[in-house]
Design a protein around this motif. Structure first.
Motif, PDB file in Angstrom:
ATOM      1  N   ALA A  11       0.829  -1.209   0.000  1.00  0.00           N
ATOM      2  CA  ALA A  11       0.000   0.000   0.000  1.00  0.00           C
ATOM      3  C   ALA A  11       0.864   1.261   0.000  1.00  0.00           C
ATOM      4  CB  ALA A  11      -0.944  -0.012   1.197  1.00  0.00           C
ATOM      5  N   LYS A  12       1.910   1.270   0.817  1.00  0.00           N
ATOM      6  CA  LYS A  12       2.801   2.437   0.894  1.00  0.00           C
ATOM      7  C   LYS A  12       3.505   2.698  -0.428  1.00  0.00           C
ATOM      8  CE  LYS A  12       3.848   2.446   5.803  1.00  0.00           C
ATOM      9  NZ  LYS A  12       4.861   2.219   6.842  1.00  0.00           N
ATOM     10  N   GLU A  13       3.789   1.623  -1.189  1.00  0.00           N
ATOM     11  CA  GLU A  13       4.517   1.763  -2.446  1.00  0.00           C
ATOM     12  C   GLU A  13       3.600   1.828  -3.664  1.00  0.00           C
ATOM     13  OE1 GLU A  13       7.841  -0.921  -2.809  1.00  0.00           O
ATOM     14  OE2 GLU A  13       8.393  -0.627  -0.711  1.00  0.00           O
ATOM     15  N   GLY A  14       2.294   1.905  -3.427  1.00  0.00           N
ATOM     16  CA  GLY A  14       1.340   2.063  -4.515  1.00  0.00           C
ATOM     17  C   GLY A  14       1.088   0.818  -5.349  1.00  0.00           C
ATOM     18  N   PHE A  15       1.315  -0.354  -4.764  1.00  0.00           N
ATOM     19  CA  PHE A  15       1.059  -1.616  -5.460  1.00  0.00           C
ATOM     20  C   PHE A  15      -0.383  -2.054  -5.205  1.00  0.00           C
ATOM     21  CE2 PHE A  15       5.540  -1.696  -5.891  1.00  0.00           C
ATOM     22  CZ  PHE A  15       5.856  -2.620  -6.884  1.00  0.00           C
ATOM     23  N   PRO A  16      -1.004  -2.729  -6.167  1.00  0.00           N
ATOM     24  CA  PRO A  16      -2.365  -3.234  -5.955  1.00  0.00           C
ATOM     25  C   PRO A  16      -2.364  -4.435  -5.005  1.00  0.00           C
ATOM     26  CG  PRO A  16      -1.542  -3.965  -8.077  1.00  0.00           C
ATOM     27  CD  PRO A  16      -0.503  -3.031  -7.510  1.00  0.00           C
ATOM     28  N   ALA A  17      -3.569  -4.837  -4.602  1.00  0.00           N
ATOM     29  CA  ALA A  17      -3.707  -6.024  -3.751  1.00  0.00           C
ATOM     30  C   ALA A  17      -3.088  -7.224  -4.461  1.00  0.00           C
ATOM     31  CB  ALA A  17      -5.172  -6.283  -3.447  1.00  0.00           C
ATOM     32  N   PRO A  18      -2.412  -8.094  -3.719  1.00  0.00           N
ATOM     33  CA  PRO A  18      -1.767  -9.249  -4.352  1.00  0.00           C
ATOM     34  C   PRO A  18      -2.754 -10.356  -4.699  1.00  0.00           C
ATOM     35  CG  PRO A  18      -1.459  -9.350  -1.991  1.00  0.00           C
ATOM     36  CD  PRO A  18      -2.170  -8.050  -2.276  1.00  0.00           C
ATOM     37  N   VAL A  19      -2.295 -11.248  -5.568  1.00  0.00           N
ATOM     38  CA  VAL A  19      -3.039 -12.464  -5.899  1.00  0.00           C
ATOM     39  C   VAL A  19      -2.225 -13.658  -5.407  1.00  0.00           C
ATOM     40  CG1 VAL A  19      -4.226 -11.493  -7.908  1.00  0.00           C
ATOM     41  CG2 VAL A  19      -2.032 -12.636  -8.204  1.00  0.00           C
ATOM     42  N   LEU A  20      -2.909 -14.762  -5.170  1.00  0.00           N
ATOM     43  CA  LEU A  20      -2.236 -15.985  -4.739  1.00  0.00           C
ATOM     44  C   LEU A  20      -1.755 -16.749  -5.968  1.00  0.00           C
ATOM     45  CD1 LEU A  20      -1.447 -17.962  -2.458  1.00  0.00           C
ATOM     46  CD2 LEU A  20      -3.681 -19.052  -2.829  1.00  0.00           C
ATOM     47  N   VAL A  21      -0.473 -17.060  -5.978  1.00  0.00           N
ATOM     48  CA  VAL A  21       0.130 -17.847  -7.057  1.00  0.00           C
ATOM     49  C   VAL A  21       0.521 -19.202  -6.470  1.00  0.00           C
ATOM     50  CG1 VAL A  21       2.033 -17.987  -8.713  1.00  0.00           C
ATOM     51  CG2 VAL A  21       1.038 -15.760  -8.149  1.00  0.00           C
ATOM     52  N   GLU A  22       0.152 -20.282  -7.150  1.00  0.00           N
ATOM     53  CA  GLU A  22       0.509 -21.628  -6.715  1.00  0.00           C
ATOM     54  C   GLU A  22       1.260 -22.310  -7.850  1.00  0.00           C
ATOM     55  OE1 GLU A  22      -3.831 -22.146  -4.865  1.00  0.00           O
ATOM     56  OE2 GLU A  22      -2.510 -23.879  -4.513  1.00  0.00           O
ATOM     57  N   ARG A  23       2.428 -22.877  -7.541  1.00  0.00           N
ATOM     58  CA  ARG A  23       3.237 -23.582  -8.531  1.00  0.00           C
ATOM     59  C   ARG A  23       3.468 -25.010  -8.050  1.00  0.00           C
ATOM     60  NH1 ARG A  23       2.318 -20.413 -12.720  1.00  0.00           N
ATOM     61  NH2 ARG A  23       3.288 -18.380 -12.558  1.00  0.00           N
ATOM     62  N   GLU A  24       3.548 -25.933  -9.014  1.00  0.00           N
ATOM     63  CA  GLU A  24       3.621 -27.361  -8.739  1.00  0.00           C
ATOM     64  C   GLU A  24       4.988 -27.798  -8.185  1.00  0.00           C
ATOM     65  OE1 GLU A  24       5.262 -26.568 -12.739  1.00  0.00           O
ATOM     66  OE2 GLU A  24       3.464 -25.903 -11.718  1.00  0.00           O
ATOM     67  N   VAL A  25       4.947 -28.936  -7.503  1.00  0.00           N
ATOM     68  CA  VAL A  25       6.148 -29.557  -6.954  1.00  0.00           C
ATOM     69  C   VAL A  25       7.165 -29.781  -8.072  1.00  0.00           C
ATOM     70  CG1 VAL A  25       7.043 -31.667  -5.884  1.00  0.00           C
ATOM     71  CG2 VAL A  25       4.874 -30.691  -5.099  1.00  0.00           C
ATOM     72  N   GLY A  26       8.400 -29.335  -7.840  1.00  0.00           N
ATOM     73  CA  GLY A  26       9.486 -29.568  -8.781  1.00  0.00           C
ATOM     74  C   GLY A  26       9.376 -28.828 -10.096  1.00  0.00           C
ATOM     75  N   GLY A  27       8.410 -27.924 -10.228  1.00  0.00           N
ATOM     76  CA  GLY A  27       8.245 -27.180 -11.475  1.00  0.00           C
ATOM     77  C   GLY A  27       9.309 -26.123 -11.661  1.00  0.00           C
ATOM     78  N   PHE A  28       9.334 -25.541 -12.850  1.00  0.00           N
ATOM     79  CA  PHE A  28      10.304 -24.480 -13.130  1.00  0.00           C
ATOM     80  C   PHE A  28       9.848 -23.651 -14.320  1.00  0.00           C
ATOM     81  CE2 PHE A  28      11.434 -27.961 -15.858  1.00  0.00           C
ATOM     82  CZ  PHE A  28      11.809 -27.365 -17.049  1.00  0.00           C
ATOM     83  N   LEU A  29      10.389 -22.464 -14.413  1.00  0.00           N
ATOM     84  CA  LEU A  29      10.260 -21.600 -15.580  1.00  0.00           C
ATOM     85  C   LEU A  29      11.677 -21.212 -15.991  1.00  0.00           C
ATOM     86  CD1 LEU A  29       7.328 -19.192 -14.606  1.00  0.00           C
ATOM     87  CD2 LEU A  29       7.293 -20.969 -16.348  1.00  0.00           C
ATOM     88  N   ASP A  30      12.022 -21.481 -17.245  1.00  0.00           N
ATOM     89  CA  ASP A  30      13.344 -21.101 -17.751  1.00  0.00           C
ATOM     90  C   ASP A  30      13.462 -19.577 -17.811  1.00  0.00           C
ATOM     91  OD1 ASP A  30      14.542 -23.611 -18.087  1.00  0.00           O
ATOM     92  OD2 ASP A  30      13.562 -23.910 -20.020  1.00  0.00           O
ATOM     93  N   LEU A  31      14.591 -19.100 -18.296  1.00  0.00           N
ATOM     94  CA  LEU A  31      14.835 -17.663 -18.370  1.00  0.00           C
ATOM     95  C   LEU A  31      13.667 -16.940 -19.032  1.00  0.00           C
ATOM     96  CD1 LEU A  31      18.597 -17.474 -19.382  1.00  0.00           C
ATOM     97  CD2 LEU A  31      17.578 -16.927 -17.165  1.00  0.00           C
ATOM     98  N   HIS A  32      13.191 -15.895 -18.350  1.00  0.00           N
ATOM     99  CA  HIS A  32      12.101 -15.075 -18.845  1.00  0.00           C
ATOM    100  C   HIS A  32      12.111 -13.749 -18.091  1.00  0.00           C
ATOM    101  CE1 HIS A  32      10.364 -16.839 -15.216  1.00  0.00           C
ATOM    102  NE2 HIS A  32       9.451 -15.867 -15.235  1.00  0.00           N
ATOM    103  N   ALA A  33      11.262 -12.840 -18.514  1.00  0.00           N
ATOM    104  CA  ALA A  33      11.132 -11.547 -17.838  1.00  0.00           C
ATOM    105  C   ALA A  33       9.668 -11.134 -17.893  1.00  0.00           C
ATOM    106  CB  ALA A  33      12.011 -10.505 -18.509  1.00  0.00           C
ATOM    107  N   HIS A  34       9.294 -10.224 -17.004  1.00  0.00           N
ATOM    108  CA  HIS A  34       7.936  -9.687 -16.972  1.00  0.00           C
ATOM    109  C   HIS A  34       8.014  -8.186 -17.255  1.00  0.00           C
ATOM    110  CE1 HIS A  34       6.840 -13.420 -14.928  1.00  0.00           C
ATOM    111  NE2 HIS A  34       7.866 -13.218 -14.126  1.00  0.00           N
TER     112      HIS A  34
END
Length: 105
Positions: A11-34
């Motif tokens: 809130a202090k930094e002007g970010f919106p409310a967060p969402v819950l992210v769930e990732r699977e056991v042993g999963g991965f994402l290779d090199l990427h950017a947002h």
């Protein structure tokens, strides 16, 4: 960090409310950017984020921060990972279902 302190920081930094992210056991994402900035708080499990060849592990109670367009990879631990994520700036690329969970990245 406790979730209450994390929400206050967002809130202090002007970010919106967060969402819950769930990732699977042993999963991965290779090199990427947002195209947006991310603040996240791990709720359960473990996530390893590698930036510039340096791996950092985050467990429940740990917060992490990614800058817009920061190239990184992600690996999820033996229990997978659940984290709260808030994004600011750029075009959000995730489809978010009615429960507020990210269903694709």
């Amino acid at each position: 960090m406790k979730p209450e302190a994390f929400l206050e920081k967002l809130a202090k930094e002007g970010f919106p409310a967060p969402v819950l992210v769930e990732r699977e056991v042993g999963g991965f994402l290779d090199l990427h950017a947002h195209p947006y900035e991310v603040h996240a708080l791990v709720i359960e499990g473990q996530i390893d984020i590698t930036i510039g060849g340096i791996k950092c592990s985050y467990l429940a109670g740990d917060a992490f921060h990614l800058l817009p367009n920061q190239i990184h990879s992600e690996n999820y631990g033996a229990k997978g990972v659940k984290y709260l994520a808030s994004r600011k700036g750029g075009a959000l690329q995730e489809a978010i279902n009615l429960d507020g969970q990210i269903v694709q990245d």
